[in-house]
Design a protein around this motif. Structure first.
Motif, short mmCIF file in Angstrom:
data_model
loop_
_atom_site.label_atom_id
_atom_site.label_comp_id
_atom_site.label_asym_id
_atom_site.label_seq_id
_atom_site.Cartn_x
_atom_site.Cartn_y
_atom_site.Cartn_z
N ASP A 17 3.56 19.11 -1.39
CA ASP A 17 3.90 19.84 -2.62
C ASP A 17 3.54 21.31 -2.50
O ASP A 17 4.33 22.19 -2.89
N LYS B 24 10.98 8.42 -1.10
CA LYS B 24 10.78 9.06 -2.40
C LYS B 24 10.53 10.57 -2.22
O LYS B 24 11.03 11.39 -2.99
N VAL B 25 9.73 10.91 -1.22
CA VAL B 25 9.41 12.31 -0.96
C VAL B 25 10.67 13.07 -0.52
O VAL B 25 10.90 14.21 -0.95
N THR C 102 13.64 12.49 -1.41
CA THR C 102 14.47 12.68 -2.61
C THR C 102 13.91 13.80 -3.47
O THR C 102 14.66 14.62 -4.02
N LYS C 103 12.58 13.85 -3.59
CA LYS C 103 11.94 14.86 -4.45
C LYS C 103 12.04 16.27 -3.85
O LYS C 103 12.16 17.26 -4.58
N TYR C 104 11.98 16.35 -2.52
CA TYR C 104 12.00 17.66 -1.85
C TYR C 104 13.16 17.68 -0.85
O TYR C 104 12.94 17.64 0.37
N LEU D 58 2.96 13.42 -8.88
CA LEU D 58 3.53 13.28 -7.55
C LEU D 58 3.59 11.81 -7.14
O LEU D 58 2.71 11.02 -7.49
N PRO D 59 4.60 11.43 -6.37
CA PRO D 59 4.65 10.06 -5.85
C PRO D 59 3.56 9.87 -4.80
O PRO D 59 3.20 10.82 -4.11
#
Length: 236
Positions: free
Chosen positions: A56, A85-86, A88-90, A191-192
């Motif tokens: 992050d 998941k990460v 997708t988020k970044y 955060l995941p």
């Protein structure tokens, strides 16, 4: 930007750098690292809880940074789910899964089944150390999520380190963070993270070599449980 490579930086320069960064926080250390090395630095991430914080923070400094995960082929399914998941988020981060030269099946054929039990150091060398060595040869420096609080072997790590094992510069932005601060950041920013952390796994590695630990025990006690091994060798 190559003037601070492992080959030509002096120990005195490392000392001066750490004195200059002493009162800086993690984001400042990352800003320094990416200003100094630009695309010539990589984050080797295990996707543990510290890794989530660093990803992050890195995304705020360089949203297309290179991140590698040592895919031993022996990780928990929850770890692989977290990586997706990460990603997708970044979406701009360049996240790559680095595999060993031999599959687990080939390793079994060469060295016998469950090498991680009979010779854990050799297993780590094949599945983690050699792949990371190959990857780090492409860069001048790398980032690690080491924290001094984690263990006695990490108590003296600095922000900027000469890494003799990989002949590289190792940058550790989180050295002063406590476990409580790590979790506060994760919760605050929603955060995941790996679900296993909620099941007694403070430190997560390969599934075959990681056990949960009781509350209050050393966070790394579950790694290579029932052996004298405490590190895979990446940070020795």
């Amino acid at each position: 930007m190559g003037e601070l490579s492992y080959q030509n930086i002096l120990d005195e320069e490392i000392t001066t750098l750490n004195l200059d960064l002493a009162k800086k926080d993690a984001i400042d250390v990352l800003k320094w690292a990416y200003h100094q090395y630009q695309d010539d630095i990589v984050y080797a991430c295990s996707f543990g809880i510290e890794g989530i914080v660093l990803i992050d923070l890195i995304s705020k400094v360089k949203n297309d940074a290179s991140i590698v995960f040592l895919d031993t082929g022996l990780h928990f399914k929850q770890t692989y789910e977290l990586i997706e998941k990460v990603k997708t988020k970044y979406p701009k981060l360049n996240i790559q899964l680095i595999k060993p030269e031999v599959t687990v099946t080939e390793q079994n054929e060469l060295y016998g089944n469950e090498l991680w039990k009979s010779a854990p150091d050799q297993c780590c060398k094949i599945r983690k150390l050699k792949p990371l060595e190959t990857e780090l040869n492409k860069y001048q420096a790398w980032i690690s999520g080491l924290r001094r609080e984690q263990s006695v072997t990490r108590a003296n790590v600095q922000f900027v380190n000469k890494d003799k094992r990989f002949q590289s510069i190792k940058v550790c932005p989180l050295i002063h963070w406590t476990s409580e601060e790590i979790w506060l950041y994760v919760k605050l920013h929603k955060l995941p993270y790996n679900d296993l952390h909620d099941q007694g796994y403070p430190s997560i590695g390969c599934e075959n070599c990681t056990l949960p630990v009781a509350e209050g025990e050393d966070s790394r006690k579950g790694r290579w449980a029932n052996t004298t091994k405490t590190e895979c060798g990446l940070h020795q």
